[in-house]
Design a protein around this motif. Structure first.
Motif: not given
Length: 282
Positions: A238-262
């Motif tokens: 995948e392109s550099a932008d696609q990779r960066a987008r997928a990586a950022l989405a994965a890290k955000l999802s991980f953080l949201e799974s371990v910390y409250p959104r608020e």
């Protein structure tokens, strides 16, 4: 949305002949014929991973396809009920394409085909490098992966450096690996391979600034390890932008799974990450 469709024998691309095959097998062959054209499965998978998308967005995601071929392909996948065209605004006219329920139903089949191809079509097994100071865990993870992939283990920064080469496809890096500058190591590893960071404790929100494609938290089970590897192998190319987008989405999802959104909402780093993901998806 179109919920289902019937492929008529005269349009299926394979005639129903008296070949002795059971009716279910003939239906399966008819279904396969829907994806016999080069770009049909590519468009369906692209919309699955990144959709809904406009026409120009699809052209950007698929640089090798011409406007004419993309237009014909979209007509084809709409005709068989896999994709629908939705008007987003009338003035100016703006439309988006997205999968129907029928289109979404075929994605698990593609995932299974990808797994099958990895096991049976690759001339060499992909290589996974496990960098973890805990030899017991590295051995366990390796046992889980060994029937599908070539496995290399490293237990220190020096061993990781010696093991890295262009033949490594996916690298798991433990955040407690001794003898390494973690960020510098992730930058080097990420330039050569897909990178998965494995953490023991809940990491700080600054995890978003780490150069990795995904994050897992110990303890990790076999299914999670296998799914993580398969996901990264599918994303190769995948392109550099696609990779960066997928990586950022994965890290955000991980953080949201371990910390409250608020709690996350009070972090400038988290808010910047969310804003950046919105820009990617705009």
């Amino acid at each position: 949305m179109v919920n289902s469709y019937i492929i008529a024998p005269e349009t299926a691309g394979m005639t129903r002949r008296d070949d002795g095959l059971p009716a279910d097998d003939r239906i399966a062959l008819d279904a396969l014929s829907v994806f016999s054209k080069k770009w049909h499965p590519v468009v369906v998978l692209t919309l699955s991973r990144y959709g809904p998308l406009g026409f120009n967005d699809l052209l950007e995601e698929l640089p090798e396809i011409s406007s004419k071929v993309l237009s014909d392909t979209l007509d084809g996948v709409r005709d068989v009920g896999l994709v629908e065209r939705r008007v987003v605004s009338d003035s100016p006219l703006r439309v988006e394409y997205e999968l129907t329920d029928a289109g979404a139903d075929v994605i698990p089949i593609f995932d299974s085909l990808g797994d099958w191809g990895t096991r049976h079509l690759e001339s060499e097994s992909p290589t996974v490098l496990l960098a973890d100071s805990d030899r017991r865990l590295a051995e366990l993870y390796g046992d889980w992966l060994a029937d599908r992939y070539s496995v290399v283990r490293a237990h220190t920064g020096d061993e990781l450096e010696r093991s890295l080469d262009e033949g490594v496809d996916v690298v798991f890096v433990d955040d407690g690996l001794p003898g390494v500058d973690l960020e510098a190591t992730l930058n080097v590893v990420g330039s050569l391979s897909r990178t998965i960071l494995v953490v023991g404790d809940r990491p700080a929100v600054e995890l978003l600034e780490r150069s990795c494609d995904d994050v897992l938290q110990k303890p990790v089970v076999r299914e999670t390890i296998l799914e993580a590897v398969e996901t990264q192998l599918r994303r190769q190319g995948e392109s550099a932008d696609q990779r960066a987008r997928a990586a950022l989405a994965a890290k955000l999802s991980f953080l949201e799974s371990v910390y409250p959104r608020e709690r996350l909402a009070t972090s400038d780093t988290y808010r910047r990450g969310r804003d950046r993901l919105a820009e990617f998806e705009a």
